[in-house]
Design a protein around this motif. Structure first.
Motif, short mmCIF file in Angstrom:
data_model
loop_
_atom_site.label_atom_id
_atom_site.label_comp_id
_atom_site.label_asym_id
_atom_site.label_seq_id
_atom_site.Cartn_x
_atom_site.Cartn_y
_atom_site.Cartn_z
N GLN A 11 0.80 -1.21 0.00
CA GLN A 11 0.00 0.00 0.00
C GLN A 11 0.84 1.27 0.00
O GLN A 11 0.38 2.32 -0.45
CB GLN A 11 -0.94 0.02 1.19
N LEU A 12 2.06 1.18 0.49
CA LEU A 12 2.94 2.35 0.52
C LEU A 12 3.69 2.50 -0.79
O LEU A 12 4.08 1.52 -1.42
CB LEU A 12 3.95 2.23 1.66
N HIS A 13 3.88 3.75 -1.19
CA HIS A 13 4.65 4.08 -2.37
C HIS A 13 5.74 5.05 -1.96
O HIS A 13 5.46 6.09 -1.36
CB HIS A 13 3.75 4.70 -3.44
N LEU A 14 6.99 4.72 -2.27
CA LEU A 14 8.13 5.53 -1.89
C LEU A 14 8.79 6.11 -3.13
O LEU A 14 9.00 5.40 -4.12
CB LEU A 14 9.17 4.69 -1.12
N VAL A 15 9.12 7.39 -3.08
CA VAL A 15 9.76 8.07 -4.19
C VAL A 15 10.99 8.80 -3.69
O VAL A 15 10.88 9.73 -2.88
CB VAL A 15 8.80 9.06 -4.88
N GLU A 16 12.16 8.41 -4.18
CA GLU A 16 13.40 9.08 -3.84
C GLU A 16 13.65 10.23 -4.81
O GLU A 16 13.27 10.17 -5.98
CB GLU A 16 14.59 8.11 -3.90
N SER A 17 14.32 11.25 -4.32
CA SER A 17 14.68 12.39 -5.15
C SER A 17 15.91 13.08 -4.56
O SER A 17 16.31 12.80 -3.44
CB SER A 17 13.52 13.38 -5.26
N GLY A 18 16.48 13.99 -5.32
CA GLY A 18 17.59 14.78 -4.83
C GLY A 18 18.96 14.33 -5.28
O GLY A 18 19.96 14.98 -4.96
N ALA A 36 7.69 -5.44 2.75
CA ALA A 36 8.61 -4.32 2.66
C ALA A 36 8.31 -3.52 1.40
O ALA A 36 7.78 -4.05 0.42
CB ALA A 36 10.06 -4.81 2.64
N TYR A 37 8.69 -2.24 1.42
CA TYR A 37 8.49 -1.37 0.28
C TYR A 37 9.80 -0.70 -0.09
O TYR A 37 10.60 -0.35 0.78
CB TYR A 37 7.43 -0.30 0.59
N TRP A 38 10.00 -0.51 -1.38
CA TRP A 38 11.19 0.12 -1.92
C TRP A 38 10.80 1.19 -2.91
O TRP A 38 9.80 1.07 -3.60
CB TRP A 38 12.07 -0.91 -2.64
#
Length: 116
Positions: free
Chosen positions: A1-8, A104-106
């Protein structure tokens, strides 16, 4: 259910600094420990840092200890990794990770390139 977005991520000279962020959506991460892993081309993923849900505890890989700082802002549902004194060896794709009771979420990762 979780969505992770990396940035920077981006390109930085050796000795420089960069801060990468991990924004979560679809649920709150405020009750879970969070972590950062990284993977360089041709190499296995390696642990970088982790932080407890309340920010009361942090853990770092020996290779980044003293240079990197993990932090979180639960109100913003976001985790950060401040990277200072960067070395070419830090070049990798940096991934945000959360472990929950059901799995787990990535994120998809953000590229950090350190030039010499």
């Amino acid at each position: 259910q979780l969505h992770l977005v990396e940035s920077g991520g981006g390109l930085v000279q050796a000795g420089g600094s960069l801060r990468v962020s991990c924004a979560a959506s679809g649920g709150s991460i405020s009750t879970y420990a969070m972590g950062w892993l990284r993977q360089a081309p041709g190499k296995e993923r390696e642990f970088v840092a982790a932080i407890s849900y309340s920010s009361s505890e942090t853990v770092y890989a020996d290779s980044v200890k003293g240079r990197f700082t993990i932090s979180r802002d639960n109100a913003k549902n976001t985790v950060y990794l401040q990277m200072n004194s960067l070395k070419p060896e830090d070049t990798a794709v940096y991934y945000c990770h959360v472990r929950v009771p059901w799995g787990a979420y990535w994120g998809q990762g953000t590229q950090v390139t350190v030039s010499s």
